[in-house]
Design a protein around this motif. Structure first.
Motif, PDB file in Angstrom:
ATOM      1  N   ARG A 100       0.955  -1.278  -0.004  1.00 43.65           N
ATOM      2  CA  ARG A 100      -0.174  -0.036   0.137  1.00 43.65           C
ATOM      3  C   ARG A 100       0.890   1.213  -0.143  1.00 43.65           C
ATOM      4  N   GLY A 101       0.393   2.315  -0.854  1.00 44.40           N
ATOM      5  CA  GLY A 101       1.346   3.394  -1.108  1.00 44.40           C
ATOM      6  C   GLY A 101       2.767   3.276  -1.860  1.00 44.40           C
ATOM      7  N   ARG A 102       3.058   1.879  -2.270  1.00 40.62           N
ATOM      8  CA  ARG A 102       4.201   1.589  -2.970  1.00 40.62           C
ATOM      9  C   ARG A 102       4.064   0.756  -4.191  1.00 40.62           C
ATOM     10  N   ARG A 103       2.823   0.808  -4.898  1.00 41.26           N
ATOM     11  CA  ARG A 103       2.196   0.074  -5.697  1.00 41.26           C
ATOM     12  C   ARG A 103       3.145   0.117  -6.903  1.00 41.26           C
ATOM     13  N   ASP A 104       3.749   1.291  -7.390  1.00 46.98           N
ATOM     14  CA  ASP A 104       4.658   1.648  -8.540  1.00 46.98           C
ATOM     15  C   ASP A 104       6.070   0.930  -8.240  1.00 46.98           C
ATOM     16  N   GLU A 105       6.292   0.388  -7.099  1.00 47.04           N
ATOM     17  CA  GLU A 105       7.759  -0.134  -6.861  1.00 47.04           C
ATOM     18  C   GLU A 105       7.686  -1.795  -7.176  1.00 47.04           C
ATOM     19  N   VAL A 106       6.634  -2.382  -7.236  1.00 45.06           N
ATOM     20  CA  VAL A 106       6.328  -3.752  -7.305  1.00 45.06           C
ATOM     21  C   VAL A 106       5.878  -4.397  -8.441  1.00 45.06           C
ATOM     22  N   THR A 107       5.978  -5.722  -8.614  1.00 40.69           N
ATOM     23  CA  THR A 107       5.472  -6.390  -9.932  1.00 40.69           C
ATOM     24  C   THR A 107       4.709  -7.248  -8.932  1.00 40.69           C
ATOM     25  N   VAL A 108       3.276  -7.684  -9.214  1.00 43.91           N
ATOM     26  CA  VAL A 108       2.562  -8.666  -8.305  1.00 43.91           C
ATOM     27  C   VAL A 108       2.017  -9.614  -9.182  1.00 43.91           C
ATOM     28  N   ALA A 109       2.230 -10.818  -8.862  1.00 41.65           N
ATOM     29  CA  ALA A 109       1.703 -12.053  -9.279  1.00 41.65           C
ATOM     30  C   ALA A 109       1.089 -12.702  -8.380  1.00 41.65           C
ATOM     31  N   THR A 110      -0.196 -13.199  -9.019  1.00 40.13           N
ATOM     32  CA  THR A 110      -1.001 -14.338  -8.121  1.00 40.13           C
ATOM     33  C   THR A 110      -1.616 -15.183  -8.984  1.00 40.13           C
ATOM     34  N   LYS A 111      -2.358 -16.323  -8.282  1.00 43.94           N
ATOM     35  CA  LYS A 111      -2.716 -17.254  -9.033  1.00 43.94           C
ATOM     36  C   LYS A 111      -4.213 -17.600  -8.560  1.00 43.94           C
ATOM     37  N   PHE A 112      -4.813 -18.613  -9.338  1.00 40.57           N
ATOM     38  CA  PHE A 112      -6.266 -18.737  -9.104  1.00 40.57           C
ATOM     39  C   PHE A 112      -6.592 -20.310  -9.371  1.00 40.57           C
ATOM     40  N   GLY A 113      -7.731 -20.523  -8.839  1.00 39.05           N
ATOM     41  CA  GLY A 113      -8.043 -21.997  -9.079  1.00 39.05           C
ATOM     42  C   GLY A 113      -8.300 -22.966  -8.036  1.00 39.05           C
ATOM     43  N   LEU A 114      -7.299 -22.867  -6.925  1.00 38.42           N
ATOM     44  CA  LEU A 114      -7.437 -23.785  -5.577  1.00 38.42           C
ATOM     45  C   LEU A 114      -8.298 -23.512  -4.766  1.00 38.42           C
ATOM     46  N   ARG A 115      -8.853 -22.351  -4.613  1.00 38.92           N
ATOM     47  CA  ARG A 115      -9.781 -21.732  -3.571  1.00 38.92           C
ATOM     48  C   ARG A 115     -11.050 -21.704  -4.478  1.00 38.92           C
ATOM     49  N   VAL A 116     -11.823 -22.888  -4.406  1.00 38.31           N
ATOM     50  CA  VAL A 116     -12.915 -23.174  -5.133  1.00 38.31           C
ATOM     51  C   VAL A 116     -14.278 -22.466  -4.620  1.00 38.31           C
ATOM     52  N   PRO A 117     -14.709 -21.595  -5.319  1.00 35.54           N
ATOM     53  CA  PRO A 117     -15.969 -20.627  -4.698  1.00 35.54           C
ATOM     54  C   PRO A 117     -17.057 -21.552  -4.275  1.00 35.54           C
ATOM     55  N   ASP A 118     -17.889 -21.000  -3.593  1.00 36.29           N
ATOM     56  CA  ASP A 118     -19.046 -21.773  -3.161  1.00 36.29           C
ATOM     57  C   ASP A 118     -20.146 -21.867  -4.346  1.00 36.29           C
ATOM     58  N   GLY A 119     -20.678 -23.147  -4.329  1.00 40.88           N
ATOM     59  CA  GLY A 119     -21.484 -23.494  -5.796  1.00 40.88           C
ATOM     60  C   GLY A 119     -20.881 -24.000  -6.722  1.00 40.88           C
ATOM     61  N   ALA A 120     -19.407 -24.026  -6.567  1.00 45.35           N
ATOM     62  CA  ALA A 120     -18.667 -24.592  -7.944  1.00 45.35           C
ATOM     63  C   ALA A 120     -18.231 -26.046  -7.527  1.00 45.35           C
ATOM     64  N   GLN A 121     -18.399 -26.804  -8.456  1.00 44.44           N
ATOM     65  CA  GLN A 121     -17.738 -28.316  -8.440  1.00 44.44           C
ATOM     66  C   GLN A 121     -16.136 -28.370  -8.096  1.00 44.44           C
ATOM     67  N   PRO A 122     -15.734 -29.018  -7.128  1.00 48.10           N
ATOM     68  CA  PRO A 122     -14.505 -29.157  -6.887  1.00 48.10           C
ATOM     69  C   PRO A 122     -13.976 -30.365  -7.717  1.00 48.10           C
ATOM     70  N   HIS A 123     -12.790 -30.217  -8.535  1.00 47.71           N
ATOM     71  CA  HIS A 123     -12.267 -31.317  -9.500  1.00 47.71           C
ATOM     72  C   HIS A 123     -11.059 -31.635  -8.697  1.00 47.71           C
ATOM     73  N   PRO A 124     -11.066 -33.142  -8.466  1.00 51.00           N
ATOM     74  CA  PRO A 124      -9.690 -33.680  -7.935  1.00 51.00           C
ATOM     75  C   PRO A 124      -8.685 -33.689  -9.036  1.00 51.00           C
ATOM     76  N   LEU A 125      -7.425 -33.168  -8.644  1.00 52.66           N
ATOM     77  CA  LEU A 125      -6.145 -33.089  -9.359  1.00 52.66           C
ATOM     78  C   LEU A 125      -5.670 -34.661  -9.347  1.00 52.66           C
ATOM     79  N   ALA A 126      -4.896 -34.844 -10.364  1.00 50.09           N
ATOM     80  CA  ALA A 126      -4.173 -36.184 -10.482  1.00 50.09           C
ATOM     81  C   ALA A 126      -2.774 -35.776  -9.857  1.00 50.09           C
ATOM     82  N   VAL A 127      -2.655 -34.974  -9.011  1.00 56.81           N
ATOM     83  CA  VAL A 127      -1.393 -34.472  -8.333  1.00 56.81           C
ATOM     84  C   VAL A 127      -1.481 -34.162  -7.141  1.00 56.81           C
TER      85      VAL A 127
END
Length: 331
Positions: free
Chosen positions: A71-98
């Motif tokens: 906060r207050g230093r956004r221009d200093e950083v490069t932010v990477a994030t990911k999605f898919g493992l926090r399955v939302p309510d109402g969505a079907q969780p799909h088991p991984l083969a890993v």
């Protein structure tokens, strides 16, 4: 060594910072104050490429901590994030083969949920655009082309700058790239676990950067892990049980002599070795201790002579880790 590297068009520091360890339940308990202090140390030392995920910690905790720190230093950083493992309510969780650390993983990367994932991450992080957005794991019940197509819409809408994929096969990387340019592929890679050589070949062919996760072998390659605290996820991995850890520490002690000869730490040796594998490799080590964070980032300034690299590879060729790996892939 150069201080910056390019991931498919995105310029980032040669070594990033993996924020996963800053949430409780990863390496044991931690309070938010200590987590923010670690991030402050990383940013201050040039580790401004910060990697997180909506799945780290409860209720987006890790992203929220990162958001507080930048906060207050956004221009200093490069932010990477990911999605898919926090399955939302109402969505079907799909088991991984890993399985990660021998725990079953569930995913949902259906296109209809992807915009919602991104909006939640933007809110948690307190930012207007995600610099690098990864599919955390390909969904076995959704063609990767469909997931990446929906991710591409986020780029078109200005919510995301670059796309990445994580924990994919070489074929999945090709198929993803055919739909939309992929800046980076994230995969486990360290002196402890080699990369799939075909995946590296495909990444080079397509101009996709490689971001090794767990580049210090979940801390093992530091040479300081002798016993784990309660609540540490590594307790789930046989490689870290008492007997295996003792055997592995004895085996990998050979790396200490190499590091000592070079006047660097084992962590720096492991990171510098990775950086020398390809100019588009950007490891993301994580730590909770500011001094260790600064030490890790300093590995970007280490140049290893070709003779030294041959010595390292000769040592690694003789080592055989006991107890399996963190990520068990049955695909």
């Amino acid at each position: 060594m150069t201080s910056t590297r390019n991931l498919g068009g995105l310029d980032v520091p040669a070594i990033g910072f993996g924020a996963m360890v800053l949430s409780p339940g990863m390496y044991g308990d931690i309070d938010d104050g200590r987590a923010v202090a670690a991030l402050d140390a990383a940013i201050g030392a040039g580790g401004t490429f910060i990697d997180t995920s909506d799945a780290y910690g409860d209720d987006g905790h890790n992203e929220k901590v990162v958001g507080r720190a930048i906060r207050g230093r956004r221009d200093e950083v490069t932010v990477a994030t990911k999605f898919g493992l926090r399955v939302p309510d109402g969505a079907q969780p799909h088991p991984l083969a890993v399985g990660f650390a021998f725990e079953q993983l569930l995913v949902n990367a259906e296109p209809k949920y992807i915009r919602g994932y991104a909006d939640s991450s933007l809110t948690n992080l307190g930012i207007d655009v995600i610099d690098l957005y990864y599919l955390h794991f390909p969904d076995p019940q959704v063609p990767i082309e469909d997931s990446v197509g929906a991710m591409g819409e986020l780029v078109a809408d200005g919510k995301v700058r670059y796309l990445g994929v994580s924990n994919v096969t070489p074929d999945e990387l090709r198929r993803a790239y055919a739909v939309h340019p992929i800046a980076a592929v994230q995969t486990e890679w360290s002196m402890w676990r080699p990369i799939d050589p075909e995946l590296l070949d495909v990444a080079r062919e397509l101009g996709v950067g490689v971001v090794p996760w767990s580049p210090l072998g979940a801390g093992f390659l530091t040479g300081t892990v002798e016993k784990l605290d309660d609540g540490d996820f590594r307790n789930n991995a046989p490689r870290f049980d008492a007997e295996s850890l003792k055997a592995n520490n004895a085996s990998y002690a050979a790396l200490q002599a190499l590091a000592a000869d070079l006047g660097i730490t084992r962590s720096q040796l492991a990171l510098a070795w990775l950086l020398h594998q390809d100019p588009a490799v950007v490891p993301i080590p994580g730590s909770r201790t500011p001094a260790h964070i600064v030490e890790n980032l300093a590995a970007a300034d280490i140049t290893l002579h070709p003779d030294t690299l041959e010595r390292i590879d000769a040592v690694l060729a003789r080592l055989m880790p006991v107890g399996g790996t963190l990520l068990q892939d049955e695909r």
